[in-house]
Design a protein around this motif. Structure first.
Motif, PDB file in Angstrom:
ATOM      1  N   LEU F  39       1.141  -1.394  -0.405  1.00 55.22           N
ATOM      2  CA  LEU F  39      -0.033   0.082  -0.372  1.00 55.22           C
ATOM      3  C   LEU F  39       1.006   1.207   0.262  1.00 55.22           C
ATOM      4  CD1 LEU F  39      -2.583  -0.160   2.482  1.00 55.22           C
ATOM      5  CD2 LEU F  39      -3.070   0.105   0.200  1.00 55.22           C
ATOM      6  N   ASP F  42       1.472   4.783  -2.303  1.00 54.77           N
ATOM      7  CA  ASP F  42       0.172   5.581  -2.293  1.00 54.77           C
ATOM      8  C   ASP F  42       0.560   6.626  -0.803  1.00 54.77           C
ATOM      9  OD1 ASP F  42      -1.090   7.464  -3.746  1.00 54.77           O
ATOM     10  OD2 ASP F  42      -2.511   7.014  -1.939  1.00 54.77           O
ATOM     11  N   LEU F  45      -3.697   6.548   0.919  1.00 59.49           N
ATOM     12  CA  LEU F  45      -4.473   5.791   0.435  1.00 59.49           C
ATOM     13  C   LEU F  45      -3.332   4.432   2.018  1.00 59.49           C
ATOM     14  CD1 LEU F  45      -6.181   4.225  -0.403  1.00 59.49           C
ATOM     15  CD2 LEU F  45      -4.430   2.689  -1.472  1.00 59.49           C
ATOM     16  N   ARG F  48      -4.695   6.314   5.738  1.00 64.09           N
ATOM     17  CA  ARG F  48      -5.486   6.128   6.080  1.00 64.09           C
ATOM     18  C   ARG F  48      -5.975   4.768   5.729  1.00 64.09           C
ATOM     19  NH1 ARG F  48      -7.324   9.031   1.034  1.00 64.09           N
ATOM     20  NH2 ARG F  48      -8.003   7.173  -0.193  1.00 64.09           N
ATOM     21  N   THR F  49      -5.857   3.961   5.097  1.00 67.07           N
ATOM     22  CA  THR F  49      -6.215   2.607   5.907  1.00 67.07           C
ATOM     23  C   THR F  49      -5.921   2.321   7.154  1.00 67.07           C
ATOM     24  OG1 THR F  49      -6.062   1.970   3.357  1.00 67.07           O
ATOM     25  CG2 THR F  49      -6.018  -0.192   4.363  1.00 67.07           C
ATOM     26  N   GLU F  52      -8.041   4.127   9.917  1.00 70.84           N
ATOM     27  CA  GLU F  52      -8.693   3.059  10.458  1.00 70.84           C
ATOM     28  C   GLU F  52      -8.653   1.857  10.821  1.00 70.84           C
ATOM     29  OE1 GLU F  52     -11.346   2.661   6.113  1.00 70.84           O
ATOM     30  OE2 GLU F  52     -13.126   1.781   7.705  1.00 70.84           O
ATOM     31  N   VAL F  53      -7.632   0.929  10.181  1.00 75.76           N
ATOM     32  CA  VAL F  53      -7.187  -0.215  10.925  1.00 75.76           C
ATOM     33  C   VAL F  53      -6.768  -0.557  12.209  1.00 75.76           C
ATOM     34  CG1 VAL F  53      -5.833  -2.897  10.578  1.00 75.76           C
ATOM     35  CG2 VAL F  53      -7.216  -1.866   8.697  1.00 75.76           C
ATOM     36  N   VAL F  56     -10.313   0.698  14.381  1.00 77.62           N
ATOM     37  CA  VAL F  56     -11.439  -0.308  14.500  1.00 77.62           C
ATOM     38  C   VAL F  56     -10.522  -1.727  15.809  1.00 77.62           C
ATOM     39  CG1 VAL F  56     -12.856  -1.727  12.850  1.00 77.62           C
ATOM     40  CG2 VAL F  56     -12.614   0.016  12.258  1.00 77.62           C
TER      41      VAL F  56
END
Lengths: 137, 137, 137, 137, 137, 137
Positions: F39, F42, F45, F48-49, F52-53, F56
């Motif tokens: 990943l 970028d 990206l 942000r990924t 979030e991981v 959560v």
């Protein structure tokens, strides 16, 4: 039919109201669709989801807004998400998708559904030239 | 790994040779990827599949060729078709997809994967305004 | 690649040995494929799964054994289960599937993949005559 | 809408009645949901399916009953099975799932939907350390 | 609910009328189901789709017509295409599928859904004997 | 095989290095798995990924960390995401999942795969009591 039921006065919750207001401002429309009305049962989930949708879908970028809606339709059709197919097809039409473009979208999406089945059934080996890892090695 | 094995000299079959020649001419390249080499075990299936792919993907139309490849990727990713993801990502790059566009494609496709799950989990009722049947009635 | 690793001497466990023996007897072959070798990490799961596969797939019934293998392939392709596509395509060939039948299986399965996409994209209303509930009401 | 129609007096068939009675006893409720009423068109299929659901879902085990319902929801959402999403979300609520837990279930399930798309799009090679086969070799 | 709305007098378009007439002749029935009525918004897409369905499904071949309908059901169930499940289950019944055959179809299709999950969860390595490429090498 | 190739010195990019450092700190391990390495092509990206991981999956909440990993496995298996099945099964084992729990997870996930097929094949009408919207109306 749904698994939760929106409260009568959703916008009594200031966090929900803030998201709904931002949806209305961003979209220049009073209408707030059910996705947001039902997610409001958990304001944090509503906030995070809208923030991401806004960032990806409503921010100018390298892909045309209509192209992004079409990509969303392609995924939603393949996943069989009825709500999402409806909402994003409506959004694509609102962004100018013509009947001819829609027919072509259907042609590509359904052809992909077909050749995906062929490639998976045959368990095709991936051609070496397609492998970025191998290509640069 | 595959479920069929291509013959040693595929192009000894004139029907296969005719399709491969057309693939080379259409794509202006000598390379014929495995999809066609493995489908050749049944020349009729090869002919019909190529004819459709050529008509939909290689004929000028209302959608940009790169957009069509991106739509193909979106479906293939959602169906989990490894071969198709590879071949159409390679095709999109050959048609000029930049890293920035690819990153945005991933952002849209993965966001759709996420909100599809939310809409299906909540079993959202479709808003009346999204229904073309009802809208015009 | 796998998420569990079979023990060196799987059949030292009498429950595993009993299942493997039944597989060999039922199939009239010494070969026990990986599905059963890896499920053996939990003998109860192995026993229940084999009992069901044997009851559904290896018991004479109203559907031809080859038809059942083809149906299994159709589901496995659509789910993108590589192992299952391989094992059931091999089983179908062992039960006599010809190249012509295989090509036609691919034609039906890929056409279904295509029209599924069309029907879902259009969100077609189900014709009243197709509804068993309504039909008899 | 359905593809079969339940008989007027389903429980006139003693095999169906026996299953329904066991469902009522196991669940301590008079209500028998449509899954069982429609499967009753084939009593053998009804018996086998209920026996398995009872063994897996209604027998004390190493996983908490609520966790098992949540796992069922996760699969059903991903498969887009509307009926199953409804029935297992209702079951999870009946077993005590709070709104906060439901919101978190949605967060995990939708995040997985998102990163599944990313991993498949990138065709990530599996890290060696994740391979049980290789790890022990 | 749908994303397009059929015109009032679909058959005023001669291309649509020609397809509908061929559907009626081929099926020996006056009934034209919604798939074709909604695809008619783009006559070219209608023509190509019907031509392919007719060639694959309504032309005598190596697979029995009822088997082809069952395969279509298997794919449509796995893709979760409600419309397609309904239309092809109706077609299979019209072609003589008995309740016993339908129950067995359900048993095979649902067992495949189950073992697909097991094989994918375990990430089973494909047995060498299943690989056509390797087998002949 | 992959569609992008990680740079030789990924952490020369300070944004990438910051994410990798946070991954190492959060997980108390030097190992950064391929998801993040690929990943990184970028950085936005990637950021942000991971954010979030982390929010959560790595933040204490109403669901047990092991339960969250199991839910992740359930979705990943159903989507057929090989990489995700591997990485989250490894994570679940690292969080203490026993063989008995894993076998039960497989039993639930595969049973759901089975009954999802049955419910979709039968096109079961949703029982009124399952509808939150109707229930409160």
């Amino acid at each position: 039919m749904s698994t939760v039921k929106p409260a009568e006065d959703l916008e009594a919750d200031p966090r929900v109201k803030a998201v709904f207001d931002d949806i209305r401002t961003t979209r220049k429309s009073d209408f707030v669709n059910n996705m947001w009305r039902y997610l409001a049962f958990d304001p944090a989930l509503l906030e995070r989801t809208w923030a991401e949708v806004k960032a990806v879908m409503a921010t100018p970028s390298t892909l045309d807004p209509l192209v992004k809606e079409m990509l969303y339709i392609a995924v939603s059709v393949t996943n069989g998400c009825s709500y999402c197919v409806h909402s994003h097809t409506a959004a694509a039409k609102a962004k100018g998708m013509t009947d001819a473009q829609y027919a072509e979208l259907l042609a590509v999406v359904s052809l992909a559904g077909k050749t995906n089945q062929l490639a998976t059934a045959l368990q095709l080996p991936v051609d070496n030239v397609f492998d970025a890892d191998r290509a640069k090695a």
